[in-house]
Every structure is written in structure tokens, then in C-alpha cells.
Design an enzyme around this catalytic site. Structure first.
Site, PDB file in Angstrom:
ATOM      1  CD  GLU A   1      -1.695  -2.394   1.410  1.00 15.57           C
ATOM      2  OE1 GLU A   1      -0.608  -2.617   2.001  1.00 15.57           O
ATOM      3  OE2 GLU A   1      -2.449  -3.307   1.037  1.00 15.57           O
TER       4      GLU A   1
ATOM      5  CG  HIS B   1     -12.355  -7.434   4.307  1.00 14.78           C
ATOM      6  ND1 HIS B   1     -11.863  -8.385   5.172  1.00 14.78           N
ATOM      7  CD2 HIS B   1     -11.521  -7.422   3.239  1.00 14.78           C
ATOM      8  CE1 HIS B   1     -10.781  -8.933   4.646  1.00 14.78           C
ATOM      9  NE2 HIS B   1     -10.548  -8.372   3.477  1.00 14.78           N
TER      10      HIS B   1
END
Ligand SMILES: Cc1ncc(C[n+]2csc(CCOP(=O)(O)OP(=O)(O)O)c2C)c(N)n1
Lengths: 351, 357
Positions: free
Chosen positions: A53, A121
Site C-alpha cells: 500500500e 473489511h
């Protein structure tokens, strides 16, 4: 009607064709998958980034610094946290260089609960994002707004964070995107990658036109007189639903889709609250130092003597995560009945 | 992108010598006299400037000093050899806070560094907003130096990626210290620049002064050389004596040529000195046990009769005077106004103050 994933895809296609977007990248963003929510299928500039990321944000900053336009994706906002200092730098670069380097880059990332995504999530990022000075932060609730906000984000000379309510990715809109075929089966055949071998597949893009939702402009989605409800993303749709249900019961609720979290449409909120005297903000990020608290603070500061009820925020519970079992998730993120109950209470509250 | 946009059509400056050039110095040194003397001149200028910055700190005219005295033999040739200019055809610099020598070699005015040191509004890098040596010069593709260690190693990937797409000869150059290589962004740099078929034109450099503030090299590193980590990614890598300007010059030249030719990354670990300690926080005193590259280089030049002691004194004198004059001038210049905190949050000064939404 296009769903939100298709709308994002259409906007990215418009971006690479007409707005000089040169890279759309992130984890699993390129072929064959085209994104874990299929929002980047069929694009000609998309590619798969390493599983890193920080590298994704770093790369986007460098591309922007070199003068090219890109859209980078963080696969889930739950994994954006290790890039937070890079997001800070992207936001402060223009300021630190006294106006010399602007970074026109878009970062998009799915946010929120609603798909039984368990602890990692289901995070939200809007409250965190509102503290990233130098960024603009947007979050659509409909496919057409997703299209218009993403084009606005791509055209903006500043870094823009495009938050995708992941539970809405398959939701269809009520309005066509300009250029979208009216028959949704036709759209699907044109731009959805087939199941199975995709190696020879190419999207057939409709001829799209530009449609911009200006950053910083909200939208009144339900007009009403008795209370102002401000929300965005997935919870905006819940607020609309509550307003419709309450209308049947004789109540009058005004709902504002903020669409931009920063800069935000204060004039729209202010005008509405001045009329209703009551403000409720709804979102699913955690409740302590929630962005909604800032809006409530401001309402108190500027509209104190016009308020007819305590302004309130309904937000996610201040717990470390969103548990997988529905009992856990539903107890953590705001539910329709809570919103309804709060609105009715507020309408009946008298100073 | 640089904002506001200013067109720059200047051609890249090609380096004027080759390591195997016929113009070799008569005394057997592998570089021509003009390059050696130019290098010396710039090294002195950079050293004098850094020592001036320390003096400004000591007299209470600045809050903090951090800089690169001791790294001249590495940084000056780096700046001399780059394709200087703005845009993708030219080299991008992603530097850290010890890169005054490179900026001096690129042509930075001493006064501009002093303005930064004294937080003047005239400081072209930050307008008085950031620490000394945190340079930013879009006209030379010098990306802003930021405090968080190592982020430049990741950001450099983006400019290198854009340069690769553009297809010219411009490369990206990144530099930082040894301790910072423990950060994830260093690994990011190695991973992303070496992907098969997607290699990037990037000169990755580490200035190994064997310290991270007070943490010694051995206290952090298990690897023998930092360069060994690059080799694991099939990145061509070498370790050099960064205290030797000739060795630095030749190595940088060779690696730049390789990158421009192949479009692939290359790695240089340069062993350098930290002549005045980490920063003003540790006193900024001259460390006598460290190798002084400039003194050694001057001895070499004198031994080879390329310059005399009095000529060397003149060079120092010239820059001492320039530094004093620049300080006096910068002192009189305006400081940033309080209202300016809201400037440049968004491009074009679009309002970012929520009170005015
Ligand atoms: C991410 C981050 N962590 C910590 C610091 C504080 N800090 C500033 S310089 C430094 C040491 C850096 O050492 P090295 O990378 O070897 O470079 P050198 O200063 O020796 O040139 C530290 C820890 C920082 N600026 N950024």
C-alpha cells in the site's frame, strides 16, 4: 441502469480517454480481475501493483509530481492505515513548498460495513480522512454521483480521496449516466468482463459525455420542514428510506447528501437547519471524534439560538472492530430503526 | 506537478567528460583539470555554506540546523553529472537533508539556502515554512525534501515511471542515509524498481555515514553492505568511497550511463563522513575523528600541482565573503505573515478554511 461499480468503470474510461489519465493501478486492479469489486475491468491503462500500500501511494505521488494524472486504488480502506503519513505528505506538499508542487492524484478505496466483511473489511475512513489537510474527500451514494464525483476528482489539481461505499457497489441508480445505454443488459454485455477466459476480451465502451458533480456541493435528496438529516454514502440511502417511511406517517424530513466530506457544503446545511431548527448527522465511522461532531459543533456555534433540539450524531460504536456475526455488526453500525427513532424523537423534542 | 507551470525548454546538460576521456590530466589523475578544480570549487562553496548555516544557528538566528558537511565528495559530482532542468527529459532528485553539495553543484545561490535557514518569506524552497536543507526547486526537478525518513525512496518510483513512459534520457535519483534503509519504503523502492519487464530508470543511492542519530551501523544492520540488498533484486549495485570525489564522479557517471542506456535501476552505497554530527541537536561540532574529504582532496590537488595553497585560500575567502554578504542581506528580508498560513493548502489558493465554506 449502471450499478456503482460500472459507473466507476465508466468514469475511469472517460478519464483515460478524455482527461489524460495515464495510470489506474492498485492491487488486482488490472486484467484479468479488474479489481475486487470489478470497478476497473476493461480499462486500457490499468495495471496490477505489488502488494504494497505504501508503494501504491508513493507511486501515485511521484507520478503526480512528474505531471501525469493517475488514479490509485487501496483495495480496502482497512489497509490504508499504514500509508497515513504518506497521505499527510501528499496533502501538505503544496503547502510545504509554498505553492510550488501540487499533486493532482486520485486515491479510491472501498469503505464501510454492510457486506458481512468482518473486522478488516468493514472499516470506515471518512473521519480519518477529514483530518488530512490539503486533500479533498468525496463519497457518492448513487452511481451517477459516483461518475460525476470521480470525473471531478480526476480534473481537480489537488489530491482527492474517493471513498467507495462497498455495500453499494452493486446498487443501481435511478438516473442514466450520460451516454449509458438505456438497456442494462446491453451495458453489461459491453463492459462486464465474461466469466472464465478473459484473455481475448475487450470492453466496448459507450460514447460517454462529461458530467461533473462539483466537489464541495451537497444535494437535497428529500425536502422537509421538521428536521435536517445529513449523511453520505451507504447511510444516505437509509436516511432517504426513513424519510420516505416517515412521510407516510405524516412527518416531514429534509435529507442532505453531503457527497463531499471536505470541503463540505456548509451553506446547504446552514440554510436547512435554519429552517428546521434540528440537525442529525448519520455515518458509520466510529463515534468519538467523528466528522459529524464537527458539523454539530459548527451548528451549535453558528445557529445556537435557532436550534429547537439538541443536534445529534448517529455513528458507529466506539469499539475496536466490526464483528462478523450479524448480531455484532448490526449492534456496531447504525441501523435503520435507530435513525428512525432518533428522527422521531428529535421531531417531538421541544426546547 | 510543478505549480504554477513555467515552460522550460532548455536542453539537458550532458556531462562533459568520460571516464576514459583522452583529456586525462597530465599527472595521471583520471579526470581533467577543469573538472577537478570545478569540483573543488563547489565542494568549498558547499562546506562554507554549511558552516555559515551552523554559525547562523549559533547566533540564535535560526531554530535548527541539519545538513551535509562531509558529504561534498559525493554530493557535488552527483549534481555536476545530472541532466539538469525541469520536466521528464531531465533528471529528478529525491533528496534528504544532507544534499546541499548537490544543490550547490546544480547552481543554487548560497543566499537561497540561507533564506531557508532564516525562515525568510523569500526562501524559494518553502517560504519560511520548513527546516534548513529541506530544499525544493521545481526548475531543476528537485522534489521537496520532507522530514519523514525514507519516503523519497517510494516517491522516486513515480517520477521514474513517468520518465520511462516518456521515453527520454531523464532518470530519477534518490538519496538517503544508512539507518533509514530499515524503513519499508526502502524495500518498496527495491521491489517496484526491479519488476521484470517494468524496471525503472532509477539511481538508488545510500550515503552510509555509519550513524542514525546515535544508533551505530552495527547496532542496526545484519547485512554486510546495504548494497547487498539491492543485489537480491537483480539490481546492479556497488559500494564506493564517497569521501573520494574522483571515485564518486566516475562511479556516478558510469551508473548514470548504464541507467540511461538500459532503463534499469542501479544502486550505489557511498561511504561518507558525518563531519558535524547529526544536527544542531547534537551540538553541530566538528568531529575530528572523521575523514575530511575536502582536506584530502586539496592535498591531492596540491600534490599534483593543480592548485596552490594560496589559490585554495582564495577560493575559501571568496565564498566566506559571499556567505557573510548573503546573510546580511537575508537578515533584512521579510518574514512570512501570520495570515499566510492559509495560503497554498489547495492549488490556486482555493479556500480551504472551513470557516469560510
Ligand atoms: C520516519 C522518521 N522517523 C524518525 C525520524 C527522526 N530522525 C531524523 S534523522 C534520523 C536518523 C537518520 O539516519 P540515517 O538514515 O542514517 O541518515 P543520516 O542522518 O545519518 O544521514 C531520525 C531517526 C524521522 N525524521 N523520520
Amino acid at each position: 441502469m449502471a450499478n456503482m461499480a460500472q459507473a466507476i468503470r465508466l468514469a475511469l474510461h472517460y478519464g483515460e480517454k478524455h482527461l489524460d489519465v495515464k495510470d489506474v493501478f492498485g492491487q488486482d486492479v488490472g486484467a484479468p480481475l479488474g479489481g475486487v469489486f470489478t470497478a476497473t475491468q476493461g480499462l486500457s491503462t490499468s495495471w496490477n501493483a505489488p502488494l504494497d500500500e505504501r508503494g501504491i501511494i508513493n507511486m501515485a505521488m511521484g507520478i503526480a509530481m512528474a505531471g501525469d494524472r493517475c488514479v490509485a486504488e487501496i483495495q480496502f480502506c482497512d489497509y490504508i492505515f499504514n500509508t497515513i503519513d504518506l497521505l499527510k505528505i501528499a496533502g501538505n506538499t503544496l503547502w510545504c513548498t509554498n505553492g510550488q508542487y501540487n499533486l493532482p492524484m486520485v486515491v479510491m478505496t472501498p469503505v464501510g460495513a454492510g457486506i458481512r466483511g468482518s473486522v478488516y473489511h468493514s472499516h470506515s475512513f471518512d473521519a480519518w480522512a477529514s483530518r488530512l489537510q490539503g486533500w479533498k474527500v468525496v463519497m457518492p451514494s448513487t452511481p451517477l454521483d459516483a461518475y460525476g464525483l470521480l470525473l471531478a476528482a480526476i480534473k481537480d489539481p489537488n489530491p482527492v480521496l474517493f471513498l467507495k461505499p462497498k455495500a453499494l457497489m452493486r446498487e443501481k441508480g435511478e438516473e442514466l449516466i450520460p451516454g449509458e445505454p438505456a438497456d442494462e443488459k446491453e451495458l453489461k454485455a459491453m463492459i462486464d468482463a465474461p466469466i472464465g477466459d478473459r484473455s481475448k476480451w475487450k470492453a466496448k465502451w459507450p460514447e460517454l459525455s462529461e458530467y461533473i458533480v462539483p466537489i464541495g456541493k451537497g444535494k437535497i435528496t428529500r425536502s422537509g420542514e421538521q428536521v435536517t438529516v445529513v449523511s453520505y454514502g451507504r447511510h444516505l440511502l437509509l436516511c432517504n428510506k426513513v424519510a420516505d417511511e416517515l412521510k407516510q406517517e405524516g412527518y416531514s424530513v429534509e435529507v442532505i447528501d453531503l457527497r463531499s466530506i471536505y470541503p463540505y457544503d456548509w451553506q446547504m446545511i446552514k440554510t436547512s437547519v435554519a429552517k428546521t431548527g434540528k440537525l442529525l448527522v448519520v455515518n458509520e465511522d466510529t463515534e468519538v471524534t467523528n466528522f459529524g461532531e464537527h458539523l454539530v459543533y459548527r451548528a451549535v456555534e453558528e445557529l445556537f439560538y435557532q436550534l429547537l433540539a439538541r443536534p445529534r450524531v448517529i455513528a458507529g460504536k466506539n469499539v475496536p472492530g466490526i464483528g462478523l456475526h450479524p448480531n455484532l455488526e448490526d449492534a456496531t453500525v447504525p441501523q435503520l430503526f435507530e435513525i428512525k427513532q432518533a428522527i422521531v424523537e428529535m421531531i417531538h423534542e421541544a426546547p | 506537478m510543478p505549480a504554477p507551470k513555467t515552460a522550460n525548454k532548455s536542453k539537458p546538460l550532458k556531462s562533459s567528460v568520460k571516464s576514459n576521456s583522452k583529456e586525462v590530466n597530465s599527472k595521471g589523475l583520471p579526470l581533467p583539470k577543469n573538472i577537478l578544480l570545478n569540483m573543488h570549487d563547489l565542494m568549498v562553496k558547499s562546506r562554507v555554506l554549511e558552516e555559515r548555516l551552523i554559525k547562523i544557528y549559533r547566533t540564535g538566528e535560526s531554530y535548527f540546523w541539519i545538513g551535509g558537511p562531509g558529504e561534498e565528495a559525493w554530493g557535488v559530482p552527483l549534481g555536476m553529472l545530472a541532466y539538469k532542468g525541469q520536466g521528464l527529459e531531465h533528471d529528478f532528485f529525491h533528496l534528504h537533508y544532507r544534499c546541499t553539495p548537490t544543490l550547490i553543484a546544480l547552481g543554487m545561490d548560497m543566499k537561497d539556502s540561507i533564506r531557508l535557514m532564516m525562515n525568510r518569506v523569500t526562501d524559494p524552497s518553502t517560504g519560511g515554512r520548513n527546516f534548513s536543507n529541506h530544499y525544493c526547486f521545481p526548475k531543476w526537478n528537485v522534489a521537496p525534501v520532507t522530514s519523514p525518513i525514507e519516503v523519497q525512496y517510494g516517491i522516486a518510483l513515480g517520477t521514474a515511471h513517468a520518465q520511462k513512459r516518456h521515453g527520454g534520457k531523464g532518470i530519477s535519483i534518490v538519496s538517503g542515509g544508512d539507518a533509514g534503509t530499515a524503513e519499508g519504503d526502502f524495500a518498496t523502492c527495491l521491489v517496484w524498481s526491479s519488476r521484470k519487464g517494468n524496471e525503472l530508470p532509477l539511481l538508488i543511492t545510500v550515503q552510509n555515514n555509519r550513524w542514525g542519530i546515535s544508533t551505530s551501523f552495527d547496532g542496526q544492520h545484519g547485512e554486510t553492505n546495504i548494497a547487498d540488498r539491492a543485489r537480491a533484486f537483480n539490481i546492479r549495485a556497488r559500494v564506493i568511497n564517497g569521501n573520494d570525489p574522483i571515485e564518486s564522479y566516475l562511479a556516478i557517471q558510469e551508473e548514470m550511463e548504464y541507467i540511461r542506456k538500459t532503463g534499469k535501476p542501479s544502486f550505489i552505497e557511498a561511504k561518507v563522513s558525518r563531519l558535524y554530527g547529526h544536527s544542531s541537536a547534537s551540538g553541530a561540532n566538528f568531529i575530528t575523528s572523521e575523514v575530511d574529504s575536502l582536506k584530502n582532496f586539496e592535498a591531492l590537488l596540491m600534490k599534483n600541482k593543480l592548485i596552490s595553497e594560496s589559490q585554495i585560500k582564495e577560493v575559501w575567502q571568496k565564498y566566506e565573503e559571499e556567505g557573510v554578504k548573503a546573510t546580511e542581506e537575508a537578515r533584512k528580508e521579510a518574514t512570512p505573515t501570520s495570515e499566510s498560513i492559509w495560503d497554498h493548502i489547495y492549488y490556486g489558493n482555493e479556500n480551504a478554511d472551513w470557516r469560510k465554506f
